[in-house]
Write an enzyme that holds these catalytic residues in place. Sequence first.
Site, PDB file in Angstrom:
ATOM      1  N   LYS A 147       0.838  -1.180   0.000  1.00 41.61           N
ATOM      2  CA  LYS A 147       0.000   0.000   0.000  1.00 41.61           C
ATOM      3  C   LYS A 147       0.890   1.253   0.000  1.00 41.61           C
ATOM      4  CE  LYS A 147       0.059   1.877   3.634  1.00 41.61           C
ATOM      5  NZ  LYS A 147       1.431   1.990   4.133  1.00 41.61           N
ATOM      6  N   ASP A 157      -1.383   7.050   4.006  1.00 43.22           N
ATOM      7  CA  ASP A 157      -0.381   6.101   4.484  1.00 43.22           C
ATOM      8  C   ASP A 157      -0.992   5.075   5.445  1.00 43.22           C
ATOM      9  OD1 ASP A 157       2.143   4.976   4.803  1.00 43.22           O
ATOM     10  OD2 ASP A 157       2.648   6.260   6.506  1.00 43.22           O
ATOM     11  N   HIS A 181      -4.618   0.625   6.586  1.00 48.03           N
ATOM     12  CA  HIS A 181      -4.549  -0.125   7.849  1.00 48.03           C
ATOM     13  C   HIS A 181      -5.763   0.134   8.765  1.00 48.03           C
ATOM     14  CE1 HIS A 181      -0.576  -0.998   6.635  1.00 48.03           C
ATOM     15  NE2 HIS A 181       0.061   0.020   7.183  1.00 48.03           N
TER      16      HIS A 181
END
Length: 475
Positions: free
Chosen positions: A158, A245, A250
């Site tokens: 990612k 990010d 996540h």
Amino acid sequence: MENAPKLNPSVLVIFGITGDLAKHKILPALYNLVKYNLLPPATKIIGISRREVKPMEILKTVDLCVYEKEGSCDPEVVRRIGEQLDMFKLDPLNNDDYVRFKDYLDRLEERAGLCLDRLYYLSIPPQAYHPIIEKLGLNGLNGTCRHHRATAKLLVEKPFGFDVESAQQLIENTEKVFSESQTFRIDHYLAKETAQNILKFRRHNPVFSSQWDCRHISRIHVIAKEKIGIEGRVRFYEQTGALRDLAQSHLLQLLSLTAMNIPTELTSDEVHAAKHAFISNLYLPSDSKSGHPLAVRGQYTSYKQEVNNPHSNTETFISLVLRSKDPNWSNTELQLTTGKSLNEKLTAILVYFGDKDPNVLRFRIQPDEGIDIDLMIEEPGFTHNLRKVKMNFSYSEYYETDTHDAYERVLIDAIRGDRLLFATREEVMASWHLLQPILDYWQTDSNDLVNYHNGSEGPDISRLSRLDSVKLESV
Ligand code: BG6
């Protein structure tokens, strides 16, 4: 070691082996897998680099044994990993190099007398994926071995794209060469021990499963606080920021595990379908005053200097609120918060039961993996004072063996082709669609970027919640 998985012999080809991720996560994970004999000895690790590099050079520059208590590597394990590691010089833009590489792989298999499953790990920025994927395809490296007995897989890190448009493009380009079932989109947070436990915990503890909806849960807060800053990843971080990010991948994935409907069977397909449905039902509520998405974004004080850009608007902290159209969750506040250069390293999911003096159930992802819950009790003695106490389960206290690092799990699952922990294209697209309005808003307005001190608790986020006393330090 315990329950060693049965794996086909494979060749793991790492693009970006000299980069940070390989140094800090991938190679240390491989060290551990070799140490505990979890990789078949015939497994080959091939590092790709533009210049001539010797395998031992790579091993010397990497903190291979970061999880070892004394931090000193076992020389025997280093020798064994050295035997399995080879380097191949390849310019990603030069097709002739891929022709040589195909030949090299064929010879490798001939020498081993085996067909090897091929895993191409792109540990490089997503902007650099396209030419590599295209040339792997052009040279037939996306298919099986000469004896038609091996598989080829693509592992990507990612962020999968930068917004809706680029993610769509990336997915379409990749699909021309590697099918969805060959593509493994890594989200290493899903491979962390407590994260893997969430669905099972929810299903097998009726005391909680009977209460798992907005009538009982007022709020779910997924938090990832980091002590480190951007660690020299200037180019990457300037283009990425905290939302892309960590929050888009996540944290949203962790939230999904916490609140999605649990399918009857916990197969990869069913879990992914349920997760996709959950993300598709989310939306960004607007701030009643400004009409903008309900979010706080911040930047730590030394950031502009670190990236040498006095005008940088990149956020190193983001806290945002989500809501769900699913009637089961319509009344629950859902919140994601992450930041760098804060006062501690802590990743946790907080589930608040009740509004006033809630019982907070915490899934502690790291450090000190475990699960605990706050309970109200009357204090002993002659007073009738109430007190909040904690009931705690900690992996390290309960189990003698250390938990495996998330990257060890990611590598094993990719090799054995278990797709459960990898994000599907549908999930990726749904999460970009969900968060695109914030990205659009930031394009037009940058006045909301708050400064916070390095090592502090980060900006004040209390205005984002209707609940009292919700501050980051309440973790
Ligand atoms: C990565 C991010 O995905 O996760 C980094 O790109 C972040 O910015 C890292 O530091 C955190 O991972 P972990 O496992 O150390 O919490």
